[in-house]
Design an enzyme around this catalytic site. Structure first.
Site, PDB file in Angstrom:
ATOM      1  N   ARG A   1       0.840  -1.216   0.000  1.00  0.00           N
ATOM      2  CA  ARG A   1       0.000   0.000   0.000  1.00  0.00           C
ATOM      3  C   ARG A   1       0.866   1.254   0.000  1.00  0.00           C
ATOM      4  O   ARG A   1       0.516   2.279  -0.589  1.00  0.00           O
ATOM      5  CB  ARG A   1      -0.956   0.010   1.191  1.00  0.00           C
ATOM      6  CG  ARG A   1      -0.276   0.008   2.535  1.00  0.00           C
ATOM      7  CD  ARG A   1      -1.271   0.035   3.691  1.00  0.00           C
ATOM      8  NE  ARG A   1      -0.616  -0.315   4.937  1.00  0.00           N
ATOM      9  CZ  ARG A   1      -0.785   0.334   6.082  1.00  0.00           C
ATOM     10  NH1 ARG A   1      -1.582   1.370   6.148  1.00  0.00           N
ATOM     11  NH2 ARG A   1      -0.163  -0.055   7.168  1.00  0.00           N
TER      12      ARG A   1
ATOM     13  N   SER B   1      -4.355   5.457   5.645  1.00  0.00           N
ATOM     14  CA  SER B   1      -4.195   4.003   5.605  1.00  0.00           C
ATOM     15  C   SER B   1      -3.880   3.502   4.198  1.00  0.00           C
ATOM     16  O   SER B   1      -3.154   2.533   4.030  1.00  0.00           O
ATOM     17  CB  SER B   1      -5.461   3.317   6.111  1.00  0.00           C
ATOM     18  OG  SER B   1      -5.793   3.798   7.390  1.00  0.00           O
TER      19      SER B   1
ATOM     20  N   GLU C   1     -18.243   4.982   0.056  1.00  0.00           N
ATOM     21  CA  GLU C   1     -17.465   4.323  -0.995  1.00  0.00           C
ATOM     22  C   GLU C   1     -18.229   4.204  -2.300  1.00  0.00           C
ATOM     23  O   GLU C   1     -17.653   4.344  -3.391  1.00  0.00           O
ATOM     24  CB  GLU C   1     -17.015   2.939  -0.518  1.00  0.00           C
ATOM     25  CG  GLU C   1     -16.059   2.963   0.688  1.00  0.00           C
ATOM     26  CD  GLU C   1     -16.752   3.162   2.039  1.00  0.00           C
ATOM     27  OE1 GLU C   1     -18.008   3.178   2.082  1.00  0.00           O
ATOM     28  OE2 GLU C   1     -16.042   3.296   3.054  1.00  0.00           O
TER      29      GLU C   1
ATOM     30  N   PHE D   1     -14.139  -2.504   1.515  1.00  0.00           N
ATOM     31  CA  PHE D   1     -15.146  -1.452   1.403  1.00  0.00           C
ATOM     32  C   PHE D   1     -15.340  -0.989  -0.041  1.00  0.00           C
ATOM     33  O   PHE D   1     -16.455  -0.800  -0.496  1.00  0.00           O
ATOM     34  CB  PHE D   1     -14.777  -0.272   2.303  1.00  0.00           C
ATOM     35  CG  PHE D   1     -14.583  -0.671   3.741  1.00  0.00           C
ATOM     36  CD1 PHE D   1     -15.429  -1.609   4.339  1.00  0.00           C
ATOM     37  CD2 PHE D   1     -13.559  -0.146   4.505  1.00  0.00           C
ATOM     38  CE1 PHE D   1     -15.262  -1.992   5.662  1.00  0.00           C
ATOM     39  CE2 PHE D   1     -13.376  -0.520   5.833  1.00  0.00           C
ATOM     40  CZ  PHE D   1     -14.228  -1.451   6.411  1.00  0.00           C
TER      41      PHE D   1
ATOM     42  N   ASP E   1      -7.621  -5.726  13.371  1.00  0.00           N
ATOM     43  CA  ASP E   1      -8.958  -5.177  13.111  1.00  0.00           C
ATOM     44  C   ASP E   1     -10.009  -6.259  12.859  1.00  0.00           C
ATOM     45  O   ASP E   1     -11.195  -6.039  13.073  1.00  0.00           O
ATOM     46  CB  ASP E   1      -8.931  -4.213  11.922  1.00  0.00           C
ATOM     47  CG  ASP E   1      -8.590  -2.787  12.360  1.00  0.00           C
ATOM     48  OD1 ASP E   1      -8.711  -2.493  13.566  1.00  0.00           O
ATOM     49  OD2 ASP E   1      -8.204  -1.988  11.498  1.00  0.00           O
TER      50      ASP E   1
END
Ligand SMILES: Cc1ncc(C[n+]2csc(CCOP(=O)(O)OP(=O)(O)O)c2C)c(N)n1
Ligand SMILES: [Mg+2]
Lengths: 320, 273
Positions: free
Chosen positions: A14, A41, A62, A87, A121
């Site tokens: 990422r 993030s 989204e 998402f 998470d």
């Protein structure tokens, strides 16, 4: 063979995505980015800081973001939309289907925090079905880089790819597989090691695990070929058919639901070309749980040792 | 469980819950302190005073339903559920560890007494509407309470639910908006402002009650007003402070999703008292 890879820990894919966006933005004023309250993030905040007027903050919405991105892309912008994979794909699927895939709009969609390796998470933020969803969008190109080098190069290529693209990125730091001069071509897999007894095919962070598994198997006398399919769709039929013919035994490993990810797509090519023994290694019809990333990967059998177990099973079947 | 309407008792419970939150997230070294701390008085008032429920019989059909739609605030819910006797207190500090019932986001597979597994923002209000409709069908007095984040209500589905509830006059549901004005990447007003909030909900057919979300007496009165309101859904717009009770976390976007260090845990516990 596999021993030639040092696999030193590098950046998360990422992060490489975020850096590639900045380079793209510097080189081309046409590049725009949409975010849904996860810019830190997904690392799109790097682009947002450099080019605030080309950065569209959509809030936690989204589906709206995907259609806005599609509108930007259909007006000639090189548009990226990014969020957690779970998402952007799950909430934005209808929009991706109708406004992007069906409409032939070349939007670039990036899902970070894919797989189960996000760790703490837990399952609501994990994405074990994103390969399946992205591949079921007709005309989409689906890319899943294994390390920062691959990500950096493939994001830059994806920007100028004529069609819609989904790119799968991870949260955790992953080992560096590729040297700085490595060439990547969308749609062309990369054979990382030679081998004649068995082929391990993988994508994303499981590629490094396959290299480690290959080292174990080599030590047991198994000549192991490792292939990185950084492009899942369109799939590299030639590299798969060749591996099937030359090794007669294929194991696919992925951080994804095993019955709807890379494995079934490889199997389709194998059955259409050179049918051979196959085994599938992935997440089995379940959602994972919270924990440290390495603990979650271990509990859900996403380590080199686990891949090696599946490989031995395949080899035993091959021997008959 | 202890049930109480007494202010000083509820305040003391709120202090315990704040301590639990800090200790849990500190031990886990990850989690969301800001939005857990802002919702403490809301959840304490609901679980210890307002809601009809029985931790010894979590499947009691007539119980009130609670949904933490902003699931990342799981620590406040876990603390309150442990303090009321649903789940073991001595395991709170296993938050986010592998195998723990205290998952990163509320997970019914691990705690069956939870009404909903949440963590994907935007879906809880609709889910609550289904529960509220079921209660009406069953002629049950059960009421449904849904806690929403202010960032969360940027999701379109929230407004689909709002429209449904208003149109169908669902008066056995109460939404509580934890209006702490901060979301993940920063201040709500800078990312996707929501003003004018009360007017938005009122125009969708809701009875709007603005309340100080840290004032337990005001919350008690607001929940009573919601219950007395017939023919309309009610929403409490609870004005709160993200990170409430810990000076360096208050109104600080950083502590949306960052755990306190060991030193910060000690400092925070001292402040909470
Ligand atoms: C659908 C979805 N998108 C994004 C996220 C990531 N996320 C987790 S918390 C958060 C911010 C929430 O802000 P708010 O609702 O205001 O919560 P609070 O301030 O009470 O913590 C975001 C974007 C998510 N959990 N779900
Ligand atoms: Mg908020």
């Amino acid at each position: 063979m596999a021993a030639k890879y040092e696999l030193k820990l590098g950046a998360a894919t990422r992060e490489a995505f975020g850096k590639a966006l900045v380079e793209l933005g510097k080189a081309d004023e046409n590049v725009v980015v949409c975010d849904a309250d996860l810019s830190k993030s997904t690392f799109t905040h790097l682009f947002g800081k450099e080019f605030p007027n080309r950065f569209f903050s959509c809030g936690i919405a989204e589906a709206n973001m995907v259609s806005i991105g599609a509108g930007l892309a259909s007006s000639g912008k090189i548009a990226f939309v990014a969020s957690f994979s779970a998402f952007v794909l799950n909430k934005g699927f209808e929009q991706l289907r109708v406004n992007v895939a069906y409409s032939g709009i070349p939007l670039k969609v990036v899902g970070t925090h894919s797989g189960i390796s996000i760790g703490e998470d837990g399952p609501s933020q994990m994405s074990v079905e994103d390969i399946s969803l992205a591949c079921s969008l007709a005309g989409f190109t689906v890319i899943s880089p294994a390390d920062e080098v691959a990500m950096f190069s493939l994001v830059k290529q994806a920007a100028y790819h004529p069609g819609a693209v989904f790119i799968r990125a991870g949260r955790v730091k992953v080992p560096v597989i590729y040297g700085p001069d490595q060439k990547f071509e969308i749609g062309k897999g990369i054979q990382l090691t030679e081998g004649t007894d068995l082929t391990l095919i993988s994508t994303g962070l499981m590629v490094a695990e396959c290299l480690k598994a290959a080292e174990k198997l080599e030590a047991e006398g198994v000549s192991t070929r490792v292939i990185d399919l950084h492009t899942i769709k369109p799939i590299d039929r030639d590299i798969i058919a060749k591996a099937a013919a030359e090794t007669g035994c294929i194991v696919v490993a992925e951080e994804h639901l095993v019955d709807s990810g890379l494995g079934v797509r490889v199997a389709q090519v194998v059955t259409e070309t050179n049918p051979c023994v196959m085994e599938f290694h992935g997440v089995n019809n379940t959602y994972a749980e919270s924990g440290l990333p390495e603990e979650v990967l271990e509990k859900y059998k996403m380590t080199a040792a686990d891949v090696a177990v599946t490989a031995r099973k395949a080899l035993a079947r091959k021997k008959g | 469980m202890t049930r109480t309407s007494d202010l000083s008792e509820l305040q003391s419970i709120a202090r315990t819950v704040r301590r639990d939150i800090i200790e849990m997230i500190g031990a886990a070294k990850s989690g969301h302190p800001g939005g857990s701390l802002s919702a403490v008085e809301i959840l304490v008032t609901l679980y210890f005073d307002v809601m009809k429920h029985d931790p010894a019989n979590p499947a009691w059909p007539l119980r009130d339903r609670f949904i933490l739609s902003k699931g990342h605030a799981a620590p406040v819910l876990y603390s309150v559920m442990a303090e009321t006797g649903y789940t073991p207190k001595d395991q709170l500090n296993t938050l986010r560890r592998i195998g723990s019932i205290y998952q990163g986001h509320p997970d019914r597979r691990f705690i069956p007494a939870l009404e909903a597994s949440t963590g994907s923002l935007g879906v809880g209000l609709s889910l609550g509407l289904g529960m509220a409709e079921a209660a009406k069908l069953d002629k049950s007095p059960s009421r449904t309470y849904v806690v929403l984040g202010d960032g969360e209500i940027q999701e379109g589905q929230i407004w689909e639910a709002a429209m449904y509830a208003g149109f169908h006059k669902i008066d056995n549901i109460v939404a509580i908006l934890d209006n702490n004005r901060i979301q993940l990447d920063g201040w709500v007003k800078d990312i996707m402002g929501l003003d004018p909030l009360p007017e938005k909900w009122a125009s969708f057919g809701w009875h709007v009650i603005e309340v100080d979300g840290h004032d337990i007496v005001a919350l008690q009165a607001a929940f009573a007003e919601a219950e007395a309101t017939k023919g309309k859904p009610s929403i409490l717009i609870a004005h709160t402070v993200k990170g409430k009770g810990v000076s360096f976390m208050e109104n600080n976007p950083k502590y949306h999703g960052v755990a306190p260090t060991k030193e910060e845990v000690e400092l925070a516990l001292k402040e909470i008292g």
